[in-house]
Design a protein around this motif. Sequence first.
Motif, PDB file in Angstrom:
ATOM      1  N   SER A 274       2.870  14.933   7.015  1.00  0.00           N
ATOM      2  CA  SER A 274       2.873  15.204   6.046  1.00  0.00           C
ATOM      3  C   SER A 274       2.456  17.054   6.077  1.00  0.00           C
ATOM      4  N   MET A 275       2.689  17.645   5.365  1.00  0.00           N
ATOM      5  CA  MET A 275       1.821  18.604   5.388  1.00  0.00           C
ATOM      6  C   MET A 275       1.767  19.724   3.812  1.00  0.00           C
ATOM      7  N   PRO A 276       1.532  20.739   4.016  1.00  0.00           N
ATOM      8  CA  PRO A 276       0.422  21.680   2.702  1.00  0.00           C
ATOM      9  C   PRO A 276       2.040  21.997   2.150  1.00  0.00           C
ATOM     10  N   GLY A 277       1.623  21.947   0.934  1.00  0.00           N
ATOM     11  CA  GLY A 277       3.050  22.621   0.294  1.00  0.00           C
ATOM     12  C   GLY A 277       3.910  21.673  -0.648  1.00  0.00           C
ATOM     13  N   ARG A 278       3.941  20.175   0.614  1.00  0.00           N
ATOM     14  CA  ARG A 278       4.780  19.410  -0.506  1.00  0.00           C
ATOM     15  C   ARG A 278       3.926  17.914  -0.686  1.00  0.00           C
ATOM     16  N   VAL A 279       4.080  16.716  -1.039  1.00  0.00           N
ATOM     17  CA  VAL A 279       3.843  15.477  -1.201  1.00  0.00           C
ATOM     18  C   VAL A 279       4.956  14.748  -0.629  1.00  0.00           C
ATOM     19  N   THR A 280       4.373  14.087   0.599  1.00  0.00           N
ATOM     20  CA  THR A 280       5.189  13.023   0.865  1.00  0.00           C
ATOM     21  C   THR A 280       5.014  11.679   0.550  1.00  0.00           C
ATOM     22  N   TYR A 281       5.400  10.598   0.720  1.00  0.00           N
ATOM     23  CA  TYR A 281       5.348   8.899   0.340  1.00  0.00           C
ATOM     24  C   TYR A 281       5.634   8.177   1.934  1.00  0.00           C
TER      25      TYR A 281
ATOM     26  N   THR B 138       1.954  28.126   0.403  1.00  0.00           N
ATOM     27  CA  THR B 138      -0.095  29.040  -0.319  1.00  0.00           C
ATOM     28  C   THR B 138       0.521  30.019  -1.135  1.00  0.00           C
ATOM     29  N   LYS B 139       1.379  30.734  -0.251  1.00  0.00           N
ATOM     30  CA  LYS B 139       2.268  32.898  -1.272  1.00  0.00           C
ATOM     31  C   LYS B 139       3.936  32.526  -1.071  1.00  0.00           C
TER      32      LYS B 139
ATOM     33  N   VAL C  30       0.732  -0.766   0.201  1.00  0.00           N
ATOM     34  CA  VAL C  30      -0.028   0.504  -0.045  1.00  0.00           C
ATOM     35  C   VAL C  30       0.766   1.420  -0.640  1.00  0.00           C
ATOM     36  N   LEU C  31       0.787   1.825  -0.722  1.00  0.00           N
ATOM     37  CA  LEU C  31       1.681   3.831  -0.944  1.00  0.00           C
ATOM     38  C   LEU C  31       0.303   4.578  -0.499  1.00  0.00           C
ATOM     39  N   LEU C  32       0.980   5.404   0.399  1.00  0.00           N
ATOM     40  CA  LEU C  32       0.118   6.920   0.469  1.00  0.00           C
ATOM     41  C   LEU C  32       0.746   7.672   0.733  1.00  0.00           C
ATOM     42  N   ARG C  33       0.148   8.245  -0.959  1.00  0.00           N
ATOM     43  CA  ARG C  33       0.938  10.748  -1.105  1.00  0.00           C
ATOM     44  C   ARG C  33      -0.215  10.762  -0.341  1.00  0.00           C
ATOM     45  N   MET C  34       0.918  11.741   0.954  1.00  0.00           N
ATOM     46  CA  MET C  34       0.703  12.534   1.390  1.00  0.00           C
ATOM     47  C   MET C  34       0.320  13.960   1.185  1.00  0.00           C
ATOM     48  N   THR C  35      -0.319  14.510   2.091  1.00  0.00           N
ATOM     49  CA  THR C  35      -0.040  15.917   2.121  1.00  0.00           C
ATOM     50  C   THR C  35      -0.918  16.146   3.140  1.00  0.00           C
ATOM     51  N   SER C  36      -1.412  17.618   3.455  1.00  0.00           N
ATOM     52  CA  SER C  36      -1.830  18.271   4.444  1.00  0.00           C
ATOM     53  C   SER C  36      -2.701  19.403   4.185  1.00  0.00           C
ATOM     54  N   ARG C  37      -4.417  19.274   4.532  1.00  0.00           N
ATOM     55  CA  ARG C  37      -4.492  21.403   4.858  1.00  0.00           C
ATOM     56  C   ARG C  37      -4.477  22.374   5.837  1.00  0.00           C
ATOM     57  N   ASP C  38      -3.546  22.109   6.770  1.00  0.00           N
ATOM     58  CA  ASP C  38      -3.363  23.147   7.265  1.00  0.00           C
ATOM     59  C   ASP C  38      -1.950  22.583   8.103  1.00  0.00           C
ATOM     60  N   THR C  39      -1.772  22.416   9.537  1.00  0.00           N
ATOM     61  CA  THR C  39      -1.075  21.816   9.485  1.00  0.00           C
ATOM     62  C   THR C  39      -0.115  20.729   9.854  1.00  0.00           C
TER      63      THR C  39
END
Lengths: 241, 524
Positions: free
Chosen positions: A181-188, B222-223, A157-166
């Motif tokens: 997992s964090m905003p602005g990046r995709v980790t796996y 985002t910025k 199972v592969l998860l591609r992860m990101t976040s919408r806040d913290t």
Amino acid sequence: MRVNCRVRVIVGAAAIGISMLAAVVAQAAEAVRDPARGWDRLWFEVIVDITILGLLFAAVAAYFLIRYRRRDPGQEGSAPRLSPAMAVGWAIIPAFVFIADDFFLAGNGWQLWNNYREVPANRIEIQLESGMYSWDYTYPNGVRAQNELRVPAGKAVLLRMTSRDTIHSHFIPDFRVKEDSMPGRVTYMWFYPRQPGEHVVTCAEYCGIMHSYMVGKVIVMPEAEFSAWYEQEAARFAQAK
Amino acid sequence: MNVLKEWIFTTDHKRVGILYLIGSLAAFAVAGIVAMLIRIEHTTIGPTITNNPHDYNVWLYFHGAAMILGFQIPVLTGYFANYCVPLMIGAKDVAFPRLNALSVWLFYAGIVLALATFVMPDPPDVLWTGYPPYSTITSGNTAFYTFTVLLIGFASILGGVNFLTTIAFMRAPGITWNKLNVFVWSIFAAFVLQLIFVPVLGSAVTLITFDKYLGTTFFDPTKGGDVLTYQNLFWFYSHPAVYVIFLPFIGIVYEILATFAKNRVFNYKMVVYGGFGGIVLLTGEVWVHHLYVSGMADWIRVGQMVTTLLISVPVGLVVIGLVGTLYKGAITFQTPMLYALGTLFLFLIGGLTGIPLAVASLTIHLSDTYYVVGHFHYVMAVAGTFAIFGGIYYYFPKMTGRMYNETVGKLGFWITFIGTNVVFWTMMDIGVKGMPRRYFDYAHFPQFEFAHQIMTVGALFIGLGFALAIFNWIHGALKGEKAPDNPWGSKSLEWTTATPPPSGNWKEIPKVAEDWHPYAYGNR
Ligand code: HEM
Ligand SMILES: [Cu+2]
Ligand SMILES: [Cu+2]
């Protein structure tokens, strides 16, 4: 007599060779090298390594403490002054022993690391968006799930992860794996669920007030059961649209 | 009134040191009481003494920040450095006494800001690491975190300028670099690290305040910002900070071991140049071991696994020096020695349990669990505190002119020592099994409840033992027997002054003999 001896050597060597070959074949047969198993193995190795080092230092220190207690007041220590050769030796030799151990550990650690980072081609790929305070999964066919990740047994199972806040960290202790997992990046990250069962998912990066309540689970289902669920959910989602 | 004024406006290095000691022990006491609250909160699953996870997060913020920035760094590089360095090198004071006074005032201002946590309506809840985006979106007051760090950091930079100058230029005639006390070397190395790395921390925490209050977007993807930049800047300082704590505390342990074993330091040059020098060179290249699961590029994670493992070389040399100093000694076991040996034991466990954490692939499971918390309390938090307590006991007679009570001292040591191992060993154990750190509640890990209860009891033991020590000092300072000038029979220079040392330390700058050495015991 001599012939007999030689035969034994040959038979012995052949036996060793065959068993080694068998081991290699067995490994290849197990197509997926499960990082969780590798983790347990390396952990054991390292624990043995540091226990030996620790006992060695502790034993020497304890011996000195008992052996060299002061016998009468006014007595002073009598450690000889080290000759230059001894002084250098006492720096270089331990340094090389430590360096050797370091490279040994780094080598094994690197191997396992690659194992963690190289995802088998035969896999199911799921998108994860984390948020305060939930794990939101999206399957390849658009099915969505929250805090419950259903996966088939026996497939990577592969998860591609990101976040919408913290920043959050998707931690599955049973599979010995986590990654932020964090905003602005995709980790796996990936893991290999062998058998049906349930496993805790918990957040391992401080993400806000309810951090310790950010829980979910991985539900590993038998292949057929999973397919049935997957299809049914897909239909349900299609209908909802 | 006059006495108070004399103390507040003092420029005497010993008094500045004692002011640092009082302030940092106050920070320790409050942060220690908060640690008890943290432990008591975990006694049961679910809320125990507060219903609000936010309270817990504020306590944990205060505990971490105050223990590191308010207690350990100031007591080591403020109190011990101030009190001992001029006495050890035969100087009448530090190079810039007024700068020294300014530094202790800044430190007190920082402590006051930190303590404000308990009276303000919106205390910081960003933990001692302050990671954005949380620190820039929380309703807690992140600015107080920033300004606490800046004030204490600035105090430390002033200390750095002062002590590097003092050690380089104010040694008494005859005291060459190779005759410096190991402790003086450790302070030299620690301040080199502070001067290089504190500014990086300063910029990191300043930028989160800009992001939060001035609308900049350094860490907002985002910025155009990037959240990982902060973590890199933060750990670029905060890993070396571990060695800013480690170096001086191990320096103190060297002084104590040499004195109570009445022995020369084993392979002095190996310890100073190989050990301390190696640490200074390597410590700036390992910060990514704090980011093994943070999504950094693979090549740097693997690369810094190697550098991190290599730190075991200089650290191993330092430990060999400690054990070697016992060889053929004439060892006695008064309270300071017990604490020093306790430090050696705790550091050994802490150092070795750090090796799995250096291995990136093992850390994928261990990162951010109680294993890490147990490990760093062993290696730094309590090992450092044991060294600090041992050092305070060691210099107690010199500082106050009186003796403490030996029985109470030993009793306090053993109570804390047992409590420490109960708490932090258990912590590592449940950490390997998956207990994450920074958790108010552990409802989905009910199997750990009993372990948490054991740790709560252990923590109360730790608290009791430390409280006994502090009581012992207060009682000794007021009522203890008069102490001689050199109660431990040390050969080191600081014990040749009167007790307590007068302002200016010596009537004349001391002259040392050709073959003098701070550890010149026995047949030499
Ligand atoms: C007096 C005994 C102490 C006890 C019982 C104690 C207990 C604890 C506990 C239980 C935690 C983890 C809480 C959690 O992750 O939810 C913690 C974290 C921490 N402690 Fe201690 N501690 C003690 C002393 C110290 C000392 C002397 C230091 C000095 C450096 C220290 C520094 C820290 C730091 C930096 C953290 C991490 C905070 C964070 O996660 O942001 N502690 N302590
Ligand atoms: Cu979280
Ligand atoms: Cu570090």
